[in-house]
Design an enzyme around this catalytic site. Sequence first.
Site, PDB file in Angstrom:
ATOM      1  N   CYS A  51      87.842  38.206  52.475  1.00  0.00           N
ATOM      2  CA  CYS A  51      88.257  39.189  53.493  1.00  0.00           C
ATOM      3  C   CYS A  51      89.601  39.311  54.409  1.00  0.00           C
ATOM      4  O   CYS A  51      89.967  38.236  54.555  1.00  0.00           O
ATOM      5  CB  CYS A  51      87.616  39.171  54.770  1.00  0.00           C
ATOM      6  N   HIS A  88      80.666  44.727  50.217  1.00  0.00           N
ATOM      7  CA  HIS A  88      81.364  44.083  51.598  1.00  0.00           C
ATOM      8  C   HIS A  88      82.070  45.807  52.570  1.00  0.00           C
ATOM      9  O   HIS A  88      82.596  44.827  53.353  1.00  0.00           O
ATOM     10  CB  HIS A  88      82.672  43.302  50.550  1.00  0.00           C
ATOM     11  N   GLU A  89      82.764  45.922  51.339  1.00  0.00           N
ATOM     12  CA  GLU A  89      83.914  47.782  52.053  1.00  0.00           C
ATOM     13  C   GLU A  89      82.802  48.190  52.389  1.00  0.00           C
ATOM     14  O   GLU A  89      83.147  48.762  54.263  1.00  0.00           O
ATOM     15  CB  GLU A  89      84.295  48.080  51.415  1.00  0.00           C
ATOM     16  N   HIS A 139      81.810  47.121  56.686  1.00  0.00           N
ATOM     17  CA  HIS A 139      83.369  47.091  57.415  1.00  0.00           C
ATOM     18  C   HIS A 139      83.097  48.657  57.748  1.00  0.00           C
ATOM     19  O   HIS A 139      83.658  48.599  59.663  1.00  0.00           O
ATOM     20  CB  HIS A 139      84.579  46.865  56.216  1.00  0.00           C
TER      21      HIS A 139
HETATM   22 NI    NI Z   1      86.501  42.815  53.490  1.00  0.00          NI
END
Ligand code: NI
Length: 185
Positions: free
Chosen positions: A107, A149-150, A153
């Site tokens: 990341c 993953h995105e 966030h």
């Molecule tokens: Ni990330």
Amino acid sequence: MTILKIARMGHPVLARRADPVADPTAPEIRRLAEDMIETMIDANGAGLAAPQVHVPLRLVVFQAPGERADPGLAEDERFDHTAPLTILANPEIEVLSEVREAGWEGCLSVPGLRGLVARPAHIRYTGLTLDGARLTRVARGFHARVVQHEFDHLDGMLYPQRMEDLTRLIFESEARHHLRREDGA
Ligand code: NI
């Protein structure tokens, strides 16, 4: 376009729930998305979420490059491992199979580290493009991993919080020397 400063783990903007984008067609959202793309490419990332550039909005950019797809798959299985450069506002995920796969993640907000994270392997996701149109895709493999993953966030979640075994949180420089092929390195 501008290369933006990337927030690192510990900055509160990475830990809060981001707000919906009120109008994905607004010029300032396009400008932000273009700057995020330039920042992502400059930092050699597969994706970037707006909170990572200190903007608490539900906006992500990502790409899942084809070279990381499994070449052993049949042609019709291969397509949804990859994704072109994509911009999505207010995205949502639906898990299509409870089967989970472990894969190594990094990341831009957690520089220098890699972690082994298990995630659902088969998902559907949807969100709004900058034209205000709804985009829906089915994703597997690396594509599905990047998207999850995105999107994490946007809910204040970094990948180490998804890890079940923190002994698999390691420095990139060590990974190069010590990871076995079967770990997906
Ligand atoms: Ni990330």
